[in-house]
Write a protein that holds these residues in place. Sequence first.
Motif, PDB file in Angstrom:
ATOM      1  N   GLU A 234       0.925  -1.130   0.142  1.00 18.16           N
ATOM      2  CA  GLU A 234      -0.022   0.007  -0.063  1.00 18.16           C
ATOM      3  C   GLU A 234       0.769   1.357   0.108  1.00 18.16           C
ATOM      4  N   ASN A 235       0.471   2.289  -0.824  1.00 14.44           N
ATOM      5  CA  ASN A 235       1.231   3.512  -0.781  1.00 14.44           C
ATOM      6  C   ASN A 235      -0.002   4.579  -0.856  1.00 14.44           C
ATOM      7  N   ALA A 236       0.328   5.739   0.019  1.00 14.39           N
ATOM      8  CA  ALA A 236      -0.641   6.728   0.390  1.00 14.39           C
ATOM      9  C   ALA A 236      -1.021   7.280  -0.745  1.00 14.39           C
ATOM     10  N   ARG A 237      -0.271   7.575  -1.880  1.00 12.54           N
ATOM     11  CA  ARG A 237      -0.845   8.311  -3.338  1.00 12.54           C
ATOM     12  C   ARG A 237      -1.358   7.367  -4.245  1.00 12.54           C
ATOM     13  N   PHE A 238      -0.744   6.325  -4.356  1.00 10.54           N
ATOM     14  CA  PHE A 238      -0.956   5.295  -5.396  1.00 10.54           C
ATOM     15  C   PHE A 238      -2.120   4.045  -5.000  1.00 10.54           C
ATOM     16  N   GLY A 239      -2.289   4.103  -3.898  1.00  6.41           N
ATOM     17  CA  GLY A 239      -3.295   3.036  -3.313  1.00  6.41           C
ATOM     18  C   GLY A 239      -2.330   1.761  -3.368  1.00  6.41           C
ATOM     19  N   ARG A 240      -2.819   0.455  -3.749  1.00  6.17           N
ATOM     20  CA  ARG A 240      -2.225  -0.956  -3.731  1.00  6.17           C
ATOM     21  C   ARG A 240      -1.328  -0.863  -5.187  1.00  6.17           C
ATOM     22  N   VAL A 241      -0.190  -1.230  -5.000  1.00  5.47           N
ATOM     23  CA  VAL A 241       0.733  -1.297  -6.020  1.00  5.47           C
ATOM     24  C   VAL A 241       1.374  -2.664  -6.166  1.00  5.47           C
ATOM     25  N   MET A 242       1.414  -3.197  -7.289  1.00  5.01           N
ATOM     26  CA  MET A 242       2.154  -4.613  -7.527  1.00  5.01           C
ATOM     27  C   MET A 242       3.380  -4.464  -8.527  1.00  5.01           C
ATOM     28  N   ALA A 243       4.432  -4.969  -7.617  1.00  3.99           N
ATOM     29  CA  ALA A 243       5.755  -4.753  -8.387  1.00  3.99           C
ATOM     30  C   ALA A 243       6.197  -6.104  -8.602  1.00  3.99           C
ATOM     31  N   LEU A 244       6.832  -6.525  -9.658  1.00  2.00           N
ATOM     32  CA  LEU A 244       7.537  -7.539  -9.986  1.00  2.00           C
ATOM     33  C   LEU A 244       9.035  -7.488 -10.456  1.00  2.00           C
ATOM     34  N   ASN A 245      10.132  -8.200  -9.920  1.00  2.00           N
ATOM     35  CA  ASN A 245      11.375  -8.257 -10.179  1.00  2.00           C
ATOM     36  C   ASN A 245      11.853  -6.712 -10.248  1.00  2.00           C
ATOM     37  N   GLY A 246      11.332  -5.893  -9.532  1.00  2.00           N
ATOM     38  CA  GLY A 246      11.986  -4.411  -9.631  1.00  2.00           C
ATOM     39  C   GLY A 246      11.272  -3.625 -10.640  1.00  2.00           C
ATOM     40  N   ALA A 247      10.133  -3.884 -11.236  1.00  2.00           N
ATOM     41  CA  ALA A 247       9.453  -3.219 -12.022  1.00  2.00           C
ATOM     42  C   ALA A 247       8.146  -2.992 -11.520  1.00  2.00           C
ATOM     43  N   ILE A 248       7.506  -1.743 -11.496  1.00  2.00           N
ATOM     44  CA  ILE A 248       5.886  -1.515 -11.188  1.00  2.00           C
ATOM     45  C   ILE A 248       4.968  -2.064 -12.179  1.00  2.00           C
ATOM     46  N   GLN A 249       4.400  -2.905 -12.074  1.00  2.00           N
ATOM     47  CA  GLN A 249       3.362  -3.709 -12.919  1.00  2.00           C
ATOM     48  C   GLN A 249       1.983  -2.563 -12.740  1.00  2.00           C
ATOM     49  N   THR A 250       1.356  -2.441 -11.751  1.00  2.00           N
ATOM     50  CA  THR A 250       0.145  -1.801 -11.864  1.00  2.00           C
ATOM     51  C   THR A 250       0.082  -1.081 -10.439  1.00  2.00           C
ATOM     52  N   THR A 251      -0.969   0.019 -10.383  1.00  2.00           N
ATOM     53  CA  THR A 251      -1.260   0.594  -9.167  1.00  2.00           C
ATOM     54  C   THR A 251      -2.831   1.003  -9.222  1.00  2.00           C
ATOM     55  N   GLU A 252      -3.412   0.896  -8.315  1.00  2.00           N
ATOM     56  CA  GLU A 252      -4.745   1.224  -8.097  1.00  2.00           C
ATOM     57  C   GLU A 252      -5.218   2.758  -8.683  1.00  2.00           C
ATOM     58  N   ALA A 253      -4.371   3.621  -8.569  1.00  2.00           N
ATOM     59  CA  ALA A 253      -4.810   4.978  -8.805  1.00  2.00           C
ATOM     60  C   ALA A 253      -4.529   5.416 -10.198  1.00  2.00           C
ATOM     61  N   ASP A 254      -3.827   4.859 -11.006  1.00  2.00           N
ATOM     62  CA  ASP A 254      -3.650   5.217 -12.383  1.00  2.00           C
ATOM     63  C   ASP A 254      -4.054   4.017 -13.234  1.00  2.00           C
ATOM     64  N   GLU A 255      -4.359   2.678 -12.793  1.00  2.00           N
ATOM     65  CA  GLU A 255      -4.474   1.846 -14.020  1.00  2.00           C
ATOM     66  C   GLU A 255      -5.360   2.096 -15.041  1.00  2.00           C
ATOM     67  N   PHE A 256      -6.448   2.830 -14.627  1.00  2.00           N
ATOM     68  CA  PHE A 256      -7.593   2.882 -15.579  1.00  2.00           C
ATOM     69  C   PHE A 256      -6.989   3.713 -16.883  1.00  2.00           C
ATOM     70  N   VAL A 257      -6.080   4.381 -16.953  1.00  2.00           N
ATOM     71  CA  VAL A 257      -5.480   4.907 -17.870  1.00  2.00           C
ATOM     72  C   VAL A 257      -5.060   3.992 -19.024  1.00  2.00           C
ATOM     73  N   TYR A 258      -4.234   2.971 -18.458  1.00  2.00           N
ATOM     74  CA  TYR A 258      -3.811   1.851 -19.191  1.00  2.00           C
ATOM     75  C   TYR A 258      -4.790   1.105 -19.832  1.00  2.00           C
ATOM     76  N   HIS A 259      -5.603   0.383 -18.872  1.00  2.00           N
ATOM     77  CA  HIS A 259      -6.574  -0.358 -19.203  1.00  2.00           C
ATOM     78  C   HIS A 259      -7.729   0.189 -20.250  1.00  2.00           C
ATOM     79  N   GLU A 260      -8.188   1.520 -19.780  1.00  2.00           N
ATOM     80  CA  GLU A 260      -9.242   2.060 -20.999  1.00  2.00           C
ATOM     81  C   GLU A 260      -8.577   2.280 -22.303  1.00  2.00           C
ATOM     82  N   MET A 261      -7.383   2.733 -22.293  1.00  2.00           N
ATOM     83  CA  MET A 261      -6.556   2.929 -23.658  1.00  2.00           C
ATOM     84  C   MET A 261      -6.299   1.795 -24.380  1.00  2.00           C
ATOM     85  N   LEU A 262      -6.041   0.468 -23.616  1.00  2.00           N
ATOM     86  CA  LEU A 262      -5.758  -0.626 -24.371  1.00  2.00           C
ATOM     87  C   LEU A 262      -7.064  -1.300 -24.789  1.00  2.00           C
TER      88      LEU A 262
END
Length: 291
Positions: A39-67
């Motif tokens: 959990e992060n105060a600004r981005f909500g729940r954050v998922m990271a894999l091998n040193g790379a951020i995969q998705t966050t609750e706060a801004d995932e809508f941009v990525y998923h809506e556009m794809l």
Amino acid sequence: MQDNKLYFETLHSGYGQYFEIDKVLFEQKTSQWHLSIFENARFGRVMALNGAIQTTEADEFVYHEMLTHVPVLAHGRVKSLLIIGGGDGGMLREVVKHRGIERIVMVEIDGAVVDMCKTWLPNHSAGAYDDPRVELVIADGIDFVASCNERFDVIISDCTDPVGPGEVLFSSDFYAGCKRCLNENGIFVAQNGVPFMQVESLQDTVRRMSTYTRECWFYMAAVPTYIGGAMAFAWATDNPEARKLDLATLEARFNEAGISTRYYTPALHQASFALPKYVEQAIRSAMTVTA
């Protein structure tokens, strides 16, 4: 993770970002990966894999809506859709908004990822897995498209960066399999990284995909989590007119679909295909060299 309070992203050499860790929710380490959800105060729940951020609750809508909405509304008559990857469920959530789609197949290599994200990132899928049109297949994406006898109007590759296990989803064999699984005038889209930081990946896609489709191009959107500039989405189809639709047509299709969005608009859809000069130059340059 570098310490107990900060997560340092190490995707790019010599450049990165960090997230404050308010609370670790899930962590798994194997010989191949290190997966963290916190959990992060600004981005909500954050998922990271091998040193790379995969998705966050706060801004995932941009990525998923556009794809999702760009290819679906550009096509205009989507009845069948295939998602490769997307275990967090965000892509599926946006796809099921389109009532006209009759069949949705999602191929995820690891069923445990789906279950984990349902538990720790429930807002991503928001119940989309319960839609009766959805078939979840646990399989390797490249194997699925190589052997699948079904055809789809839109294929969305929601893959990780082209390193490690995700690298095969940027390969010529994968693109060939996807093309084989597309209906006539079908559309393939995929995340293709941040061109300012990953221009070679963009050029590799051009060299490989342009062998199989009449048009290989890109559109862009700014996703705050994916640092280094606006993100590129690969776009491939045998119907060049699909990305040249006028605004009135896009608005009519959007209104008819009756979907709600937070980022996507028909005007933004149209504008997203206008690329910065350096990206256009990289694409043109790649078109002169074969993979």
